[in-house]
Design a protein around this motif. Structure first.
Motif, PDB file in Angstrom:
ATOM      1  N   HIS A   1      -5.406  -1.353 -12.334  1.00 26.39           N
ATOM      2  CA  HIS A   1      -3.960  -1.239 -12.479  1.00 26.39           C
ATOM      3  C   HIS A   1      -3.590  -0.001 -13.279  1.00 26.39           C
ATOM      4  N   THR A   2      -2.370   0.463 -13.080  1.00 21.88           N
ATOM      5  CA  THR A   2      -1.865   1.603 -13.838  1.00 21.88           C
ATOM      6  C   THR A   2      -1.302   1.126 -15.173  1.00 21.88           C
ATOM      7  N   ALA A   3      -0.845   2.071 -15.975  1.00 19.84           N
ATOM      8  CA  ALA A   3      -0.220   1.738 -17.255  1.00 19.84           C
ATOM      9  C   ALA A   3       1.096   0.993 -17.066  1.00 19.84           C
ATOM     10  N   TRP A   4       1.638   1.014 -15.844  1.00 16.91           N
ATOM     11  CA  TRP A   4       2.842   0.231 -15.570  1.00 16.91           C
ATOM     12  C   TRP A   4       2.566  -1.249 -15.770  1.00 16.91           C
ATOM     13  N   GLY A   5       1.397  -1.688 -15.348  1.00 11.70           N
ATOM     14  CA  GLY A   5       0.979  -3.067 -15.581  1.00 11.70           C
ATOM     15  C   GLY A   5       1.120  -3.956 -14.370  1.00 11.70           C
ATOM     16  N   ALA A   6       0.264  -4.950 -14.295  1.00  9.42           N
ATOM     17  CA  ALA A   6       0.246  -5.877 -13.170  1.00  9.42           C
ATOM     18  C   ALA A   6       1.443  -6.820 -13.206  1.00  9.42           C
ATOM     19  N   SER A   7       1.876  -7.242 -12.040  1.00  6.30           N
ATOM     20  CA  SER A   7       2.888  -8.295 -11.903  1.00  6.30           C
ATOM     21  C   SER A   7       2.200  -9.572 -11.458  1.00  6.30           C
ATOM     22  N   GLU A   8       2.728 -10.691 -11.922  1.00  8.95           N
ATOM     23  CA  GLU A   8       2.143 -11.968 -11.513  1.00  8.95           C
ATOM     24  C   GLU A   8       2.421 -12.216 -10.031  1.00  8.95           C
ATOM     25  N   VAL A   9       1.397 -12.552  -9.309  1.00  5.66           N
ATOM     26  CA  VAL A   9       1.500 -12.790  -7.871  1.00  5.66           C
ATOM     27  C   VAL A   9       0.951 -14.175  -7.557  1.00  5.66           C
ATOM     28  N   ASP A  10       1.738 -14.961  -6.857  1.00  5.48           N
ATOM     29  CA  ASP A  10       1.291 -16.275  -6.390  1.00  5.48           C
ATOM     30  C   ASP A  10       0.326 -16.068  -5.224  1.00  5.48           C
ATOM     31  N   PRO A  11      -0.927 -16.477  -5.360  1.00  7.31           N
ATOM     32  CA  PRO A  11      -1.886 -16.255  -4.273  1.00  7.31           C
ATOM     33  C   PRO A  11      -1.426 -16.813  -2.933  1.00  7.31           C
ATOM     34  N   GLU A  12      -0.662 -17.891  -2.976  1.00  7.46           N
ATOM     35  CA  GLU A  12      -0.208 -18.495  -1.719  1.00  7.46           C
ATOM     36  C   GLU A  12       0.885 -17.679  -1.041  1.00  7.46           C
ATOM     37  N   SER A  13       1.473 -16.718  -1.779  1.00  6.19           N
ATOM     38  CA  SER A  13       2.558 -15.917  -1.206  1.00  6.19           C
ATOM     39  C   SER A  13       2.054 -14.649  -0.520  1.00  6.19           C
ATOM     40  N   ILE A  14       0.757 -14.385  -0.603  1.00  2.79           N
ATOM     41  CA  ILE A  14       0.208 -13.150  -0.045  1.00  2.79           C
ATOM     42  C   ILE A  14       0.259 -13.187   1.476  1.00  2.79           C
ATOM     43  N   ARG A  15       0.855 -12.156   2.052  1.00  2.00           N
ATOM     44  CA  ARG A  15       0.955 -12.042   3.515  1.00  2.00           C
ATOM     45  C   ARG A  15       0.149 -10.827   3.963  1.00  2.00           C
ATOM     46  N   PRO A  16      -0.949 -11.002   4.651  1.00  2.00           N
ATOM     47  CA  PRO A  16      -1.784  -9.857   5.024  1.00  2.00           C
ATOM     48  C   PRO A  16      -1.115  -8.959   6.051  1.00  2.00           C
ATOM     49  N   SER A  17      -1.369  -7.668   5.930  1.00  2.00           N
ATOM     50  CA  SER A  17      -0.955  -6.697   6.942  1.00  2.00           C
ATOM     51  C   SER A  17      -1.911  -5.520   6.861  1.00  2.00           C
ATOM     52  N   GLY A  18      -1.835  -4.636   7.831  1.00  2.00           N
ATOM     53  CA  GLY A  18      -2.678  -3.442   7.834  1.00  2.00           C
ATOM     54  C   GLY A  18      -1.959  -2.204   7.364  1.00  2.00           C
ATOM     55  N   LEU A  19      -0.759  -2.358   6.772  1.00  2.00           N
ATOM     56  CA  LEU A  19       0.009  -1.180   6.378  1.00  2.00           C
ATOM     57  C   LEU A  19      -0.741  -0.338   5.351  1.00  2.00           C
ATOM     58  N   ALA A  20      -1.394  -0.973   4.380  1.00  2.75           N
ATOM     59  CA  ALA A  20      -2.124  -0.200   3.378  1.00  2.75           C
ATOM     60  C   ALA A  20      -3.273   0.576   4.007  1.00  2.75           C
ATOM     61  N   ILE A  21      -3.887   0.002   5.050  1.00  2.00           N
ATOM     62  CA  ILE A  21      -4.953   0.719   5.771  1.00  2.00           C
ATOM     63  C   ILE A  21      -4.391   2.006   6.366  1.00  2.00           C
ATOM     64  N   VAL A  22      -3.225   1.896   6.998  1.00  3.01           N
ATOM     65  CA  VAL A  22      -2.592   3.074   7.594  1.00  3.01           C
ATOM     66  C   VAL A  22      -2.251   4.083   6.499  1.00  3.01           C
ATOM     67  N   ALA A  23      -1.689   3.606   5.379  1.00  3.69           N
ATOM     68  CA  ALA A  23      -1.230   4.502   4.322  1.00  3.69           C
ATOM     69  C   ALA A  23      -2.384   5.228   3.644  1.00  3.69           C
ATOM     70  N   HIS A  24      -3.479   4.513   3.323  1.00  2.00           N
ATOM     71  CA  HIS A  24      -4.555   5.262   2.666  1.00  2.00           C
ATOM     72  C   HIS A  24      -5.330   6.123   3.663  1.00  2.00           C
ATOM     73  N   THR A  25      -5.232   5.808   4.941  1.00  2.00           N
ATOM     74  CA  THR A  25      -5.763   6.729   5.953  1.00  2.00           C
ATOM     75  C   THR A  25      -4.962   8.026   5.946  1.00  2.00           C
ATOM     76  N   ALA A  26      -3.634   7.908   5.830  1.00  6.26           N
ATOM     77  CA  ALA A  26      -2.779   9.098   5.759  1.00  6.26           C
ATOM     78  C   ALA A  26      -3.103   9.928   4.522  1.00  6.26           C
ATOM     79  N   LEU A  27      -3.281   9.279   3.367  1.00  5.55           N
ATOM     80  CA  LEU A  27      -3.627  10.021   2.156  1.00  5.55           C
ATOM     81  C   LEU A  27      -4.952  10.762   2.335  1.00  5.55           C
ATOM     82  N   THR A  28      -5.907  10.113   2.969  1.00  6.36           N
ATOM     83  CA  THR A  28      -7.203  10.748   3.194  1.00  6.36           C
ATOM     84  C   THR A  28      -7.080  11.910   4.165  1.00  6.36           C
ATOM     85  N   ASP A  29      -6.288  11.739   5.227  1.00  6.10           N
ATOM     86  CA  ASP A  29      -6.118  12.815   6.200  1.00  6.10           C
ATOM     87  C   ASP A  29      -5.439  14.033   5.578  1.00  6.10           C
TER      88      ASP A  29
END
Length: 577
Positions: free
Chosen positions: A407-435
């Motif tokens: 985590h950054t110095a901003w700090g983590a936010s509490e996340v309910d594990p049951e609220s997590i909705r998977p998607s591939g958007l982060a895959i696309v985004a870090h692919t763009a950063l790498t490209d």
């Protein structure tokens, strides 16, 4: 494109934090070796300076757009836009805020937005919750018992270095009183001076005790000069006060606080004189919406939001300028026939942070399939210490972060594990950063689990995949030191190319993109599972397995053109960065 098949780059997978009380975190090489042992034949990966999961080699996906947008982006023109925006103290609906929207709208109109049916433009109005606030002038003096007066801070023009001395919603004032540095010592006619942040409760208490004004020298831990110097001692924190504000207020620098404390020690007493003039106006809140209309699925949209308010150059004059120049580049590529109009619509928002995204979801006739927040996109690493970051939507790392995450110095936010909705958007985004990193091999970037605090919160609350592109830790963040000297035009170019490559890749997914994304996902899965196994956290490993199953399905839906209707109902209760 350079590839690396064996071994690991320390710049990509740094051991983050201690991941078990009795074991040290695995090194970069250990983590890759653990992943390779679990499954042979992992795909070749791109070598870049991005610190995060690996990306598979390929010319599909975001690589279809990264180089084109990067080369079309004009960094000096973006810098000129940021300079224009930075001259104003921008708050929702005020004069500077509207001047910036008009400037962006005029720039878009020049390239056909609003006149070309492929490019639409609208300025939407909504009511403000409080009157629009504009600071006019302010002056803060230290009055000594011998009759001498010392100027501590002054605001004469919106571009003055100390413009943040008046917090948003501070009232006009012309007061003078004895200094009190402890709230319990405040008495009738005194000025309370503190290093703590001011809030409604403390201001109302000070007023009850008879204070005529309150001053704060508050700063955050991450505002300290990372070079070991003392630049932060002259920083004046940007703050927002409740409306109506219970007392006249001002922010001061730590150096000014020290001078006041010194005067008290030397003379036994001191006085503070505060003059302030602000204007309130009943004005509408305007939101600028520019759309590149989708060619085959125009009823679906990918949204990119850049907020206008806050009186900073990096935050967020750079975001406003980066997105504007990226839109110019993309529209130019479409007009010249160098890329096709994306299948889905691309929607760009400029307005008030958080509110603009809520309003879009209220107004939208298009279904939003993904969103990107462009916030703080131009920090010079040399001047601020900040690097390009990708903040992902909540995923299992939000429950427990293991290498390569931290985590950054901003700090983590509490996340309910049951609220997590998977998607591939982060895959696309870090692919763009790498490209983009391949185009700028020395570019530093990283990613981290969800922390919250900007427009991406709104979309995630509505069940829509969203990510944040930003820079941190920036020691000048939310202070008077966040000025144009800290903005790097080439960093805006790199950020803009990554943001638009992500947006275009989601707006125009192709079946040929799927193999590269799934290969990248395979690398990430093995790394995540290896880290989970290393610390003996089978529950975390199982969460990651479920997440990757959902992410694979999301990517298949996108790339194979399947229909998947997203929810667009927003939820309340998000904060602001």
């Amino acid at each position: 494109m350079r590839v690396h098949v064996f071994g690991a780059s320390a710049a990509i997978l740094a051991a983050a934090a201690t991941i078990a009380a009795c074991r040290a975190a695995p090194s970069s090489d250990q983590l890759v070796e653990l992943a390779r042992r679990s499954e042979n034949g992992l795909p070749m990966r791109v070598e870049s300076a991005h610190r995060g999961p690996f990306v598979a080699v390929g010319t599909s996906g975001t690589a279809r757009f990264a180089r084109l947008v990067f080369e079309e982006f004009q960094p000096e023109r973006a810098l000129a836009t940021a300079t224009f925006v930075d001259q104003f103290y921008r708050e929702p609906g005020n004069e500077g805020f509207d001047a910036c929207l008009d400037h962006v709208a005029a720039a878009l109109a020049e390239i056909g937005f609003g006149s070309d049916p492929r490019f639409t433009l609208a300025l939407r109005e909504s009511p403000l919750e409080a009157p629009a606030w504009t600071p006019v002038r302010a002056k803060l003096e230290l009055a000594l018992p011998d009759g001498r007066r010392e100027l501590l801070h002054e605001l004469r023009d919106p571009e003055d270095p100390d413009r943040t001395m008046l917090p948003h919603n501070a009232p006009s004032a012309d007061v003078e009183g004895d200094v009190c540095v402890k709230l319990e010592d405040v008495r009738a006619g005194s000025v309370w001076v503190t290093e703590s942040p001011l809030d409604r409760e403390s201001l109302e208490r000070a007023r009850e005790l008879g204070a005529v004004a309150a001053l704060s020298a508050s700063l955050e831990k991450y505002n300290v000069d990372p070079t070991g110097g003392e630049r932060h001692l002259d920083a004046v924190q940007y703050r927002t006060m409740p409306y109506p504000c219970p007392l006249p207020v001002a922010q001061i620098s730590p150096r000014s606080f020290r001078r006041i404390a010194q005067a008290l020690e030397q003379h036994g007493r001191a006085r503070i004189a505060l003059q302030a003039e602000v204007r309130y106006a009943e004005r509408p809140l305007r939101t600028l919406v520019a759309t590149i209309v989708g060619a085959t699925r125009p009823e679906e949209a990918v949204v990119v939001a850049a907020h206008v308010q806050e009186p900073g150059a990096c935050d967020n004059a750079s975001g406003v300028a980066t997105v504007l120049e990226s839109v110019r580049a993309t529209a130019g590529l479409i007009r010249e026939g160098r890329i096709e109009a994306p299948a889905r619509s691309l929607v760009f928002l400029w307005g008030a942070e958080i509110r603009q995204s809520r309003l879009w979801l209220e107004w939208a006739e298009r279904a939003t399939v993904a969103a990107i927040s462009a916030d703080m996109t131009g920090e010079s690493q040399t001047a601020t210490g900040a690097i390009q970051l990708l903040e992902r939507a909540p995923d299992p790392a939000s429950v427990r972060a293991l290498p390569p995450d931290e985590h950054t110095a901003w700090g983590a936010s509490e996340v309910d594990p049951e609220s997590i909705r998977p998607s591939g958007l982060a895959i696309v985004a870090h692919t763009a950063l790498t490209d983009v990193g391949v185009l700028s091999p020395q570019w530093s970037s990283a990613e981290h689990p969800f922390e919250g605090g900007s427009d991406h919160d709104v979309f995630q609350g509505a069940g829509i995949p969203a990510v944040l592109f930003w820079h941190f830790p920036d020691f000048a963040y939310h202070t008077s030191l966040d000025r144009m000297a800290h903005v790097d035009a080439e960093e805006m170019q790199r950020s803009g190319a990554a943001i638009l490559a992500t947006a275009l890749a989601v707006a125009d997914p192709r079946p040929s993109d799927l193999a590269r994304y799934l290969a990248s996902l395979r690398w990430e899965q093995e790394l995540r599972l290896a880290a989970s196994r290393y610390v003996g956290d089978e529950a975390l490993a199982e969460r990651w397995r479920a997440w990757f199953t959902g992410a694979r399905q999301w990517l298949r839906v996108q790339c194979l053109g399947l229909r998947d209707a997203p929810s667009v109902k927003p939820e309340a209760g998000v904060g602001s960065r």
